[in-house]
Design a protein around this motif. Structure first.
Motif, short mmCIF file in Angstrom:
data_model
loop_
_atom_site.label_atom_id
_atom_site.label_comp_id
_atom_site.label_asym_id
_atom_site.label_seq_id
_atom_site.Cartn_x
_atom_site.Cartn_y
_atom_site.Cartn_z
N THR A 35 0.65 -1.02 -0.05
CA THR A 35 -0.04 -0.14 -0.09
C THR A 35 0.72 1.34 0.14
OG1 THR A 35 -0.02 -0.05 2.35
CG2 THR A 35 -1.80 -1.27 1.29
N ALA A 36 2.07 1.13 0.38
CA ALA A 36 3.06 2.32 0.34
C ALA A 36 3.22 2.84 -1.07
CB ALA A 36 4.37 1.99 0.84
N LEU A 37 2.80 1.92 -2.23
CA LEU A 37 3.05 2.31 -3.35
C LEU A 37 2.09 3.21 -3.83
CD1 LEU A 37 3.34 -1.37 -5.29
CD2 LEU A 37 5.08 0.86 -4.98
N THR A 38 0.93 3.46 -3.07
CA THR A 38 -0.24 4.46 -3.41
C THR A 38 0.51 5.96 -3.11
OG1 THR A 38 -1.03 4.36 -1.20
CG2 THR A 38 -2.15 2.99 -2.56
N THR A 39 1.18 6.00 -2.21
CA THR A 39 1.89 7.30 -1.84
C THR A 39 3.12 7.45 -2.98
OG1 THR A 39 1.23 7.31 0.31
CG2 THR A 39 3.08 8.70 -0.32
N THR A 40 4.01 6.48 -3.02
CA THR A 40 5.15 6.57 -3.96
C THR A 40 4.82 7.01 -5.38
OG1 THR A 40 6.32 5.07 -2.53
CG2 THR A 40 7.20 5.49 -4.57
N SER A 41 3.78 6.30 -5.81
CA SER A 41 3.46 6.59 -7.37
C SER A 41 2.77 7.80 -7.48
CB SER A 41 2.32 5.43 -7.51
OG SER A 41 1.01 5.38 -6.84
N TYR A 42 1.75 8.37 -6.26
CA TYR A 42 1.21 9.58 -6.44
C TYR A 42 2.45 10.84 -6.59
CZ TYR A 42 -2.00 13.29 -4.93
OH TYR A 42 -2.79 14.45 -4.69
N THR A 43 3.29 10.63 -5.66
CA THR A 43 4.61 11.47 -5.64
C THR A 43 5.12 11.67 -6.86
OG1 THR A 43 4.85 11.16 -3.49
CG2 THR A 43 6.36 12.36 -4.27
N ILE A 44 5.64 10.31 -7.60
CA ILE A 44 6.33 10.46 -8.74
C ILE A 44 5.33 11.00 -9.93
CG2 ILE A 44 7.07 8.74 -10.79
CD1 ILE A 44 7.99 6.94 -8.48
N ALA A 45 4.16 10.70 -9.99
CA ALA A 45 3.16 11.20 -11.02
C ALA A 45 3.04 12.71 -10.85
CB ALA A 45 1.81 10.51 -10.65
N ALA A 46 2.94 13.26 -9.52
CA ALA A 46 3.00 14.60 -9.51
C ALA A 46 4.21 15.31 -9.87
CB ALA A 46 2.84 15.03 -8.07
N GLY A 47 5.12 14.46 -10.19
CA GLY A 47 6.65 15.19 -10.57
C GLY A 47 6.33 15.39 -12.06
N ILE A 48 6.18 14.24 -12.55
CA ILE A 48 5.95 14.21 -13.85
C ILE A 48 4.71 15.13 -14.44
CG2 ILE A 48 5.45 12.60 -15.86
CD1 ILE A 48 6.29 10.31 -14.54
N GLY A 49 3.67 15.36 -13.75
CA GLY A 49 2.67 16.38 -14.07
C GLY A 49 2.99 17.51 -13.95
N GLY A 50 3.73 17.99 -12.84
CA GLY A 50 4.59 19.39 -12.91
C GLY A 50 5.50 19.74 -14.36
N LEU A 51 6.20 18.61 -14.83
CA LEU A 51 7.06 18.90 -15.92
C LEU A 51 6.14 18.97 -17.24
CD1 LEU A 51 9.88 16.10 -15.21
CD2 LEU A 51 10.24 18.85 -15.19
N VAL A 52 4.96 18.09 -17.39
CA VAL A 52 4.23 18.30 -18.45
C VAL A 52 3.45 19.61 -18.29
CG1 VAL A 52 2.32 17.37 -19.72
CG2 VAL A 52 4.00 15.93 -18.65
N GLY A 53 3.02 20.05 -17.09
CA GLY A 53 2.20 21.26 -16.92
C GLY A 53 3.12 22.66 -17.27
N ALA A 54 4.59 22.46 -17.16
CA ALA A 54 5.50 23.52 -17.38
C ALA A 54 5.39 23.73 -18.98
CB ALA A 54 6.75 23.16 -16.91
N LEU A 55 4.97 22.91 -19.78
CA LEU A 55 4.90 23.07 -21.03
C LEU A 55 3.44 23.51 -21.53
CD1 LEU A 55 7.29 20.17 -22.55
CD2 LEU A 55 7.54 22.76 -22.88
#
Length: 416
Positions: free
Chosen positions: A58-78
């Motif tokens: 269940t720790a993956l729910t937090t880890t994956s969320y954090t990683i996805a937020a980082g990727i989303g930030g990079l996409v959002g920058a564009l």
């Protein structure tokens, strides 16, 4: 003869009134976003039992969320730099709400994890849009205090979110109920965002925002002040996740604090965080970023040493461990407030998306680094916590150096 008619508001008073409405709304969005993140902390065992997965997964729910937020930030920058702030907040909030509901309705763990990843991809750009909107709504001399409402929202979410998640899961239909409730909250916030973040009657339209290109993004990243601001954010995020995730194991296994005492640690930490983040933002506005950064460094050093290196009664250690959580967020307030000064107005959204990505990346690296160094003991405690505390203190004193460098870089940019 004096006129009885009310004078039309000045531009300054109108801006103050608008900020008085806009900042609480944006802080509410930040609180809801933080609530959706921390609510998963106590739900892991219930989720694992219902979906038939090992509890450690269940720790993956937090880890994956954090990683996805980082990727989303990079996409959002564009993608978000050329759109209005209202559209950026609405789009991110809507996506987060839809996928939060999908998370709560997922019939199995793989689909829940997929929905959680999609929610995280919208969470990163949402926080970038929130901070950008605050930076544009509040004059620079009061901006740090306003930004502190965003970092303080995480502390408030700890106080409210953890007990609320447990109460709802126990009395209102299980672990899905608090997740669905937060999803509904995201969608309910769409209406006030639509009405309060748009252009007001009589206001001039905002200047057109040029579309962000890869080359423009690279030029922004290549500037010295941009790199320094991101380094300040990354160091604060990395340092926070070196210690904070292991407070529970340390308190239970190393110190012997009870589970009731552990809950009290998070209540104390969340309540104090609301105060410390606000005080830090106010201090930055009144005396400057560097004195505030030095003050946070002194307080953080004293609290970490007292909590992890000095003996004391259980009640005192409980209070000190809660204070560690609060002062860590004060460190983030210095970093976030400093980052709002870096970008030019046309680049704010793009840069704040990069800040969101750096925050998530720093948090992930900090958590990963701590797991490489710490060793779990048979009694549930952890060894080598002193190394993590020392690294966190060292990074606290790196912050004032980065703040001074950033000040000089911005001064050179303004002079040139």
């Amino acid at each position: 003869m004096a006129s009885w008619k009310r004078r039309p508001p000045t531009s300054e008073s109108a801006a103050r009134r608008r900020a008085a409405i806009t900042v609480p709304l944006l802080a509410s969005i930040a609180f809801a976003n933080a609530l959706g993140a921390v609510m998963f902390f106590p739900l892991g065992p219930f989720l694992a039992r219902d979906l038939g997965v090992p509890v450690e997964d269940t720790a993956l729910t937090t880890t994956s969320y954090t990683i996805a937020a980082g990727i989303g930030g990079l996409v959002g920058a564009l993608l978000l730099g050329g759109v209005s702030r209202r559209v950026a907040v609405l789009g991110s909030l809507c996506g987060l709400g839809v996928f939060a509901l999908a998370t709560g309705l997922a019939p199995n763990f793989p689909l829940l994890l997929l929905a959680r990843v999609c929610a995280g991809a919208f969470a990163g750009p949402l926080m970038a849009a929130v901070v950008t909107s605050i930076a544009e709504a509040v004059p620079e001399e009061r901006r740090n205090r306003a930004v502190s409402s965003v970092t303080g929202a995480y502390g408030l979410a700890l106080v409210v979110g953890l007990p609320l998640a447990l109460v709802l899961s126990a009395s209102a239909g299980g672990w899905r109920t608090p997740i669905l409730a937060v999803g509904v909250l995201y969608l309910l916030l769409l209406w006030p965002v639509w009405h309060l973040l748009g252009q007001r009657p009589g206001e001039p339209p905002p200047p057109p925002r040029p579309k962000v290109t890869v080359s423009g993004l690279l030029r922004l990243l290549g500037r010295g002040e941009s790199i320094t601001g991101l380094a300040l954010i990354g160091a604060a995020s990395f340092a926070t996740l070196l210690v904070s995730p292991h407070i529970a194991a340390y308190a239970l296994g190393n110190v012997g604090i009870s589970e009731e005492g552990l809950r009290l640690i998070y209540v104390i930490g969340g309540a104090l965080a609301v105060v410390t983040t606000r005080a830090t933002g106010t201090l930055m506005d009144r005396v400057g970023v560097l004195p505030a950064s030095l003050t946070v460094g002194c307080v953080l050093t004293a609290v970490l040493v007292a909590a992890f290196a000095l003996p004391g009664p259980l009640w005192l250690v409980t209070v000190l461990l809660g204070t560690v959580l609060a002062v860590q967020l004060a460190r983030s307030t210095v970093a976030q407030g400093s980052a709002t000064r870096v970008a030019l107005p046309a680049e704010r959204m793009t840069y704040q998306c990069l800040v969101a990505a750096t925050t998530s990346l720093g948090q992930g690296l900090g958590a990963a680094a701590s797991t490489l160094v710490l060793r779990e003991r048979p009694d549930g405690g952890v060894d080598h916590i002193g190394w993590m505390v020392g690294a966190s203190i060292a990074l606290a004193w790196l912050a004032p150096l980065l703040v001074m460098l950033l000040h000089r870089q911005l001064a050179r940019r303004e002079a040139g």
